[in-house]
Design a protein around this motif. Structure first.
Motif: not given
Length: 262
Positions: A197, A232, A242, A245
């Motif tokens: 991420f 995420g 978010n 990822t």
């Protein structure tokens, strides 16, 4: 985040800045004493202290510049604060340099005025520097259970799959910061497998690699925002967005990363 200019995990910049702070403070004190006591020896002492302060400040700036470019997370509130800190340091260095050069030619009241302004600016710069360390944790090497040693690597974008680690390199809840052509991505191992991420909290831009990973949840070290490392998704604020990822693949004892977001 761990400082890139450090000795056995101890950042160098905070160690070195104590010297110019002491020298410049002593300069102002002895110049004031030279007026109050009408004693030339105090002024001579201030001469030496000011020169020592200028030299010490330049030396201390070297690890500071390294941390600015390689430790402070980009596009973050800390980067803005570090910029202000650096500019304040440059300005106070110029002020004390001007005071040193004018010690013989200009009125002594001008010299005292410059040194007083530099001293006040030094306090402001120190406040910003302290905030960078104690609030933004710049130069702090996190040590929590299972974190392992700080792990960081610089890789090239190979268009398809990027070899990011080898099997066994990471333990559960351990993270590795990857620099891929200027992009910062965290590779981590969870009980369910490997995840990847962006190394940027969506709140204030804190480095997630410098935070904590517990049971697949990564927590930003600045304000405590939590994200699900697999998807995420935000699990706890103050962040509301978010994180991105990325896909990972384990093959032949190696962990590969794809820069296409999930």
């Amino acid at each position: 985040m761990k400082s890139r200019a450090s000795i056995k995990g101890h950042p160098i910049h905070p160690i070195l800045v104590t010297f110019p702070i002491a020298f410049f403070t002593g300069t102002l004190v002895f110049d004031v004493l030279s007026i109050l006591k009408d004693n030339a020896s105090y002024r001579q002492t201030a001469d030496y202290l000011e020169l020592a302060g200028l030299i010490a400040a330049i030396i201390a700036a070297v690890p500071g510049v390294i941390d600015y470019f390689f430790t402070v997370p980009p596009a973050s509130s800390a980067k803005k604060r570090a910029t202000q800190h650096g500019l304040a340091n440059v300005l106070l260095l110029l002020i004390f340099a001007a005071a040193y050069l004018l010690r013989v030619k200009a009125s002594f009241s001008v010299v005292i005025g410059l040194e007083s302004a530099g001293f006040i600016l030094m306090g402001i710069s120190g406040w910003l520097g302290g905030t960078l360390v104690y609030r933004n944790q710049i130069g702090v090497d996190p040590r929590y259970a299972g974190a392992g040693k700080w792990n960081e690597a610089y890789l090239k974008d190979q268009d398809k799959l990027i070899e990011a680690a080898v099997s066994g390199e990471l333990q559960n809840d351990q993270m590795k910061l990857l620099h891929i052509d200027g992009k910062r991505i965290v590779l981590a191992k969870t009980a369910e497998g490997y995840v990847a991420f962006d190394d940027r909290c969506t709140h204030k831009g804190g480095s997630l690699a410098g935070g904590m990973m517990v049971c697949g949840t990564v927590q930003c070290p600045w304000h405590g925002s939590q994200f699900a490392s697999q998807t995420g998704d935000v699990k706890a604020g103050p962040a509301t967005k978010n994180i991105h990822t990325y896909e990972t693949l384990v093959k032949d004892g190696k962990i590969y990363l794809s820069l296409s977001t999930v």
